[in-house]
Scaffold this active site. Structure first.
Site, PDB file in Angstrom:
ATOM      1  CB  SER A 335      17.036 -43.454 -53.183  1.00 30.75           C
ATOM      2  OG  SER A 335      17.683 -43.342 -52.004  1.00 30.75           O
ATOM      3  CE1 TYR A 336      11.797 -36.500 -52.953  1.00 29.16           C
ATOM      4  CE2 TYR A 336      12.102 -36.831 -50.429  1.00 29.16           C
ATOM      5  CZ  TYR A 336      11.592 -36.072 -51.611  1.00 29.16           C
ATOM      6  OH  TYR A 336      11.022 -34.989 -51.430  1.00 29.16           O
TER       7      TYR A 336
END
Length: 862
Positions: A335-336
Site C-alpha cells: 500500500s501507499y
DNA sequence: GCAAGGTC
C-alpha cells in the site's frame, strides 16, 4: 447537466476516492500530462443530477523562487535576499504542465470540490489549484457557492462519504502559514548558503564540497551527528569494578550471579566487598519469583519506522529504501508507503491481505494457522488521518522482485503478519541470593508461546538455561567469587536509525523529507556513512557546526525549526497576521545573518586548522593568460583552476578530468587550453579557462568549452570543428573531437550523443566545403595505408559522414557514458533516432556558419 | 549552484 470538478493530491488518491464515491462505476482516462488520470461518473450534487470529474495534482503545483536576476550569485549580495529580492511562484514541475492540465479539465465546470490531503500543505495546494482553475470555470449565478473543501481522516467508505456529505471551505489561514514557511525557508536558506559557499570556497581549496549549504532542517540534522562526535571526543574512560559469583547447582553445573550493586568506582571499596564475600562458603536463597510477561506485537507500520528498520536491519539507506518502497507501491505489491499512521481504520480488511500470503513458501504455515485459529486484533496505534499503515497488497517472491526489493517487501509482510499475531509470552523467573553481607541475583526467561516472534524471529526471546527450582532458605555452595576490572566505553557514532528518531522527536522534516535531509548532508560531504550505517561527520561538517556554536548556536539547534513553526501556527490559527509574522521573522534572521557575516572570522579560525588555503592547494597545470605563470588545478570539489599570482579562480566543468592540451593557447586571451574529458567511453573537448568563466561572445554562456565557441577562425572552435546539427537534440551541434584519434569521434556539444567515425585514420580534418545534400561539413580523412577501407591503394577521402556511402558504413551512433544510466537516452525516447546514417534535415542553418558572425565578434571587441 | 515541502 452541470459538472463538478474534484481534485485530490495524488493520482492514487483520486482513483480510490472516485471508486468509493461512484461505487465502482466510473470511466477513466489519462490526462494530457500522462501522469494524472480523470475519473468520471454521474451522481447528485446540491440536489441536482451532475457529472463528476475526479482528478488530482502531483503534490504542489507551484514552487517559490527568486526572480531570475536574483539568482546570479556574483551579482547579488546575499543580504538582499532577506527583503529586497522579489520572489515569484513558478510551476513546481514544468514537465507535468499541471496548470494547463487543470485548466483543460476545469474549463466549463460549475463547482469544485478540493480533496487535497488534510494538512497545512494540502490546504496550501487547494489555493494553488483554485488559482489555476477558477478563471476558466463557469461563473456562479447570484452568489451561489461553488468552491468546497472535503475533509477526511482516512480513505474508507464511511469517511469519504461523510466528507462528501459535509463539505466545508478551504482554510485560507492554514494556506498562508505555508506561504510564509516557503518564503522563510527560501530567503534564509539561500542567503546563508550563498554567503558561506562564496566565502569559504574563495579561501580554501580542499573543502571537497561543491556547495556549503545551510537550511533550517539540514543544519540541525548535521548538528545531531556532530553532537555525538563531540561526546565521543570528550569521553574519558573510567575504571570500575564488579563482583561476580558462581554457585554450584548440580554436580557439574554452575550458575553465574549478578551483583546487586552492579559496579563501584573505587577499587578499595570493591576489594573490601570481595574480601567479606569470600569469607562465605555458601549462598543463601533469599527470595524466588516467577512472573508471566509479554512482549508486545508491533504497531502497524508507518514510514518512519520502516526507514529505521531498513537502515538498522537491512542496511538500506532511507533514500534508497523510499525509492524501493515506491516501486513496490506502483507495482501493486504494497500500500501507499508514505504515512504517519500506525493504526488500521475500523472495517479495514485485515484478512484479505493475510489470505494472499497463505501459500507463500516463506510463511504459509504461520499464516494458515492464524487464519484457522483466528487473527488477533491489532494494537491501537496513532491515526494521523493520512493513509493506512504500510501493508502488503499481493503475494510476491524474491525471483519476481529482485533481492533488494524482496528484502524490503519481506520485512513489510512479516511486520504486517506480526501485527495480527499474538503477543509473545514468556516466564521470567529470578532468584536473589545473599553471600555474607552482599546481595546477588540471577534471572532467566523461558518462552510460553512465541506469538509474533515466530514471524519476526529476530525479535524472539533468547534461549537461556533454565534456573534451578529452589525456595527461600535453600543454600548453594559458592564455587567462585572474583572481582573484575572494567572500563566505561564511549558511545559510538550515531546510527541512521537513531538520527531518524531524533529528527522525528524534534520535528525536523517530515516522513517524506527526512530521507532527503539525511541524503543532503551526505552529498555535501558533511558526514559519511560508515559500517553499520553510522554517520561520522567529516572535518567540514564538524568545523561548520562548531563555527555555528561559536557565533550563534541557534543556527544549528533543533529549536530553530520549532520556534519558527510556533509562529507559523499562529498564522494558521488566525491569531497572527501573515505579513507581520513573516516580516518579523525575516527581520530576526536578517540580524542573525549580519551578525554571522561580521563574526565569520570565528568560524574561519576553525577552518584554517583543517583546510589549506587555495594558493597552497592543487598542482600546477596550465598557464594564466594574464601573468603567464602556472595556475594550479584543484581537483577537490568544486574542481577549478587557481592563479595565486592574480588571485583569480576559474571554475571547470564538474564530473570529469582535466589535462593540459598540448600547451595550445586561446587566441582571445592567451590562456593555455585544457582538455576536459568525461572518461574513455564519454566525450572530451578543449576548453579555455578564461572564456569558460567569462564568455567572449554574446551567444555563449558560462561553463562552455571550445566546442561551443563561435570564434570564426580559431582552430579549436565550434566554427572550425562543427559538422552539422545533432541527430537527437534540438539545439546541439556535432563537433569533431580533435583529440579522439586514432578512434575518431564526433560528439554533440549539448547532449550525450557520440558518433564513432573512423578507426584507422591518422588524420581527420573538417573541410571548408559542405555537403550538397544535407549542408553538413565534409570530413577530409587520411586512412592508414594498411587498413584503409578505400578501394585500391587509396588512403585519402573527403565526404559527408551522413551521406557519403563509404563513410556511412563506418559511422556508429552511441551515447556518452554518463554517471547515471537514467541520463542515457533510452529506446523510444524520440523518433528520428539513428538518423546518423540518413540525410540531415535541410533548411536549418549549418553549424559551420554561426547566424551572425559579425555581431558575435563585435560583442567581443566592445 | 541555494531551502523545504509536496509527489512521479
Amino acid at each position: 447537466m452541470k459538472t463538478v470538478l474534484m481534485v485530490a493530491e495524488k493520482p492514487s488518491l483520486a482513483q480510490s476516492i472516485a471508486k468509493i464515491l461512484s461505487r465502482g462505476s466510473m470511466s477513466s482516462h489519462k490526462g494530457l500530462n500522462g501522469t494524472c488520470s480523470v475519473h468520471e461518473y454521474t451522481g447528485t450534487f446540491a440536489g441536482q443530477a451532475v457529472r463528476f470529474k475526479m482528478t488530482s495534482v502531483c503534490g504542489h503545483v507551484m514552487t517559490l523562487d527568486f526572480l531570475g536576476k536574483y539568482n546570479k550569485w556574483d551579482k547579488v549580495d546575499p543580504a538582499e535576499l532577506f527583503s529586497q529580492a522579489p520572489t515569484e511562484k513558478k510551476e513546481a514541475n514544468p514537465k507535468l504542465n499541471m496548470v494547463k492540465f487543470l485548466q483543460v479539465e476545469g474549463r466549463g465546470c460549475d463547482y469544485i470540490v478540493l480533496w487535497l490531503d488534510c494538512d497545512k500543505e494540502g490546504e496550501n495546494i487547494c489555493f494553488e489549484v483554485l488559482d489555476a482553475v477558477l478563471p476558466v470555470m463557469n461563473q456562479a449565478h447570484g452568489g451561489e457557492k461553488t468552491v468546497f473543501r472535503a475533509r477526511f481522516s482516512s480513505i474508507t467508505d464511511t469517511d469519504i462519504c461523510n466528507a462528501m456529505a459535509r463539505l466545508g471551505e478551504p482554510d485560507h489561514n492554514e494556506a498562508l502559514s505555508v506561504d510564509a514557511r516557503q518564503e522563510l525557508d527560501l530567503r534564509i536558506g539561500c542567503a546563508f548558503t550563498r554567503f558561506q559557499t562564496k566565502y569559504f570556497q574563495g579561501k580554501y581549496g580542499n573543502l571537497d564540497s561543491s556547495l556549503i549549504s545551510f537550511g533550517p532542517c539540514q543544519t540541525p540534522t548535521l548538528g545531531f551527528c556532530v553532537e555525538r562526535h563531540d561526546k565521543i571526543q570528550s569521553f574519558k574512560p573510567e575504571t570500575y569494578w564488579v563482583l561476580q559469583a558462581k554457585v554450584n547447582t548440580d554436580k557439574d553445573r554452575s550458575l553465574l550471579l549478578d551483583w546487586d550493586r552492579v559496579r563501584v568506582f573505587d577499587r578499595e571499596i570493591a576489594q573490601m566487598f570481595l574480601n567479606m564475600t569470600k569469607l562465605e562458603k555458601e549462598a543463601q536463597v533469599e527470595a524466588t519469583s516467577r512472573k508471566e510477561k509479554a512482549k508486545q506485537r508491533p504497531l502497524a507500520l508507518n514510514t518512519v519506522e520502516m526507514l529505521r528498520v531498513a537502515s538498522s536491519s537491512l542496511g538500506m539507506g532511507p533514500q534508497h529504501a523510499m525509492q524501493t518502497a515506491e516501486r513496490l507501491y506502483t507495482q501493486g505489491y504494497i500500500s501507499y508507503p508514505r504515512t504517519e499512521t500506525t493504526h488500521y481504520p475500523e472495517n479495514f480488511d485485515l484478512k484479505g491481505p493475510l489470505r494472499q500470503q497463505a501459500n507463500h513458501p516463506a510463511w504459509a504455515d504461520t499464516v494458515k494457522r492464524l487464519l484457522a485459529e483466528g487473527i488477533n486484533r491489532p494494537r491501537k496505534g496513532h491515526d494521523a488521518g493520512d493513509h493506512p499503515p504500510i501493508t502488503p497488497m499481493r503475494s510476491a517472491t524474491e525471483a519476481e522482485l529482485g533481492s533488494e526489493a524482496w528484502r524490503l517487501y519481506e520485512y513489510i509482510t512479516r511486520h504486517f503478519i506480526a501485527t495480527v499475531s499474538y503477543d509473545c509470552k514468556y516466564l521470567q523467573s529470578s532468584i536473589s541470593f545473599r553471600i555474607g553481607p552482599e546481595h546477588f541475583c540471577c534471572t532467566g526467561k523461558t518462552v510460553i508461546s512465541p506469538g509474533f516472534t515466530e514471524i519476526m524471529p529476530w525479535q524472539s526471546v533468547p534461549l537461556e538455561e533454565s534456573l534451578p527450582t529452589c525456595q527461600r532458605g535453600d543454600t548453594f555452595a559458592v564455587s567462585e567469587v572474583k572481582m573484575l576490572e572494567k572500563q566505561t566505553s564511549p558511545p559510538d557514532y550515531l546510527t541512521e536509525a537513531e538520527l531518524i528518531t531524533l529528527m522525528e522527536k524534534h520535528g525536523i522534516g517530515t516522513d517524506a523529507s527526512i530521507p532527503v535531509h539525511i541524503n543532503n548532508i551526505c552529498q555535501r560531504n558533511y558526514v559519511v556513512v560508515e559500517s553499520g550505517r553510522r554517520l561520522k561527520p567529516t572535518n567540514l561538517g564538524i568545523v561548520l557546526v562548531h563555527g555555528y556554536y561559536k557565533i550563534d548556536a541557534e543556527l544549528v539547534l533543533p529549536t530553530i525549526r520549532s520556534a519558527v513553526e510556533k509562529q507559523l501556527n499562529l498564522i494558521a490559527q488566525g491569531k497572527a497576521d501573515y505579513r507581520q509574522v513573516l516580516g518579523h521573522t525575516l527581520d530576526v534572521f536578517k540580524r542573525k545573518f549580519h551578525y554571522f557575516v561580521d563574526s565569520i572570522a570565528g568560524m574561519d579560525e576553525l577552518m584554517e586548522v583543517s583546510f589549506s588555503p587555495l594558493a597552497a592547494t592543487g598542482k600546477p597545470l596550465s598557464r594564466c593568460g594574464k601573468c603567464h605563470r602556472f595556475m594550479k588545478y584543484i581537483q577537490a570539489k568544486p574542481s577549478r583552476l587557481h592563479c595565486s599570482h592574480c588571485d583569480e579562480t576559474y571554475t571547470l566543468p564538474q564530473n570529469g578530468t582535466i589535462k593540459l592540451y598540448k600547451e595550445l593557447r586561446c587566441p582571445l586571451d592567451d590562456f593555455e587550453l585544457v582538455l576536459w574529458s568525461s572518461g574513455s567511453r564519454g566525450k572530451s573537448y578543449p576548453l579555455c579557462p578564461y572564456c569558460s568563466n567569462h564568455p567572449p561572445f554574446r551567444d555563449m554562456k558560462k561553463g562552455m568549452g571550445c566546442n561551443e565557441c563561435t570564434h570564426p577562425t580559431c582552430q579549436h572552435s565550434l566554427s572550425m570543428l562543427g559538422i552539422g546539427q545533432c541527430v537527437e537534440c534540438e539545439s546541439g551541434v556535432l563537433v569533431l573531437d580533435p583529440t579522439s584519434g586514432p578512434k575518431w569521434k564526433v560528439a554533440c556539444n549539448k547532449c550525450n550523443v557520440v558518433a564513432h567515425c573512423f578507426e584507422n585514420a591518422h588524420r581527420v580534418r573538417v573541410s571548408a566545403d559542405t555537403c550538397s545534400a544535407c549542408e553538413a561539413a565534409l570530413l577530409d580523412v587520411d586512412f592508414n595505408k594498411a587498413k584503409s577501407p578505400l578501394p585500391g591503394d587509396e588512403t585519402q577521402h573527403t565526404g559527408c559522414v551522413f551521406c557519403d556511402p563509404i563513410f556511412q558504413e563506418l559511422v556508429e551512433l552511441k551515447h556518452a557514458a554518463s554517471c547515471h544510466p537514467m541520463h542515457r537516452g533510452g529506446p523510444g525516447r524520440r523518433q528520428g533516432r539513428g538518423r546518423a546514417r540518413g540525410r540531415r534535415p535541410t533548411g536549418k542553418p549549418s553549424a559551420r556558419r554561426p547566424k551572425d558572425k559579425m555581431s558575435a565578434l563585435a560583442a567581443y571587441f566592445v
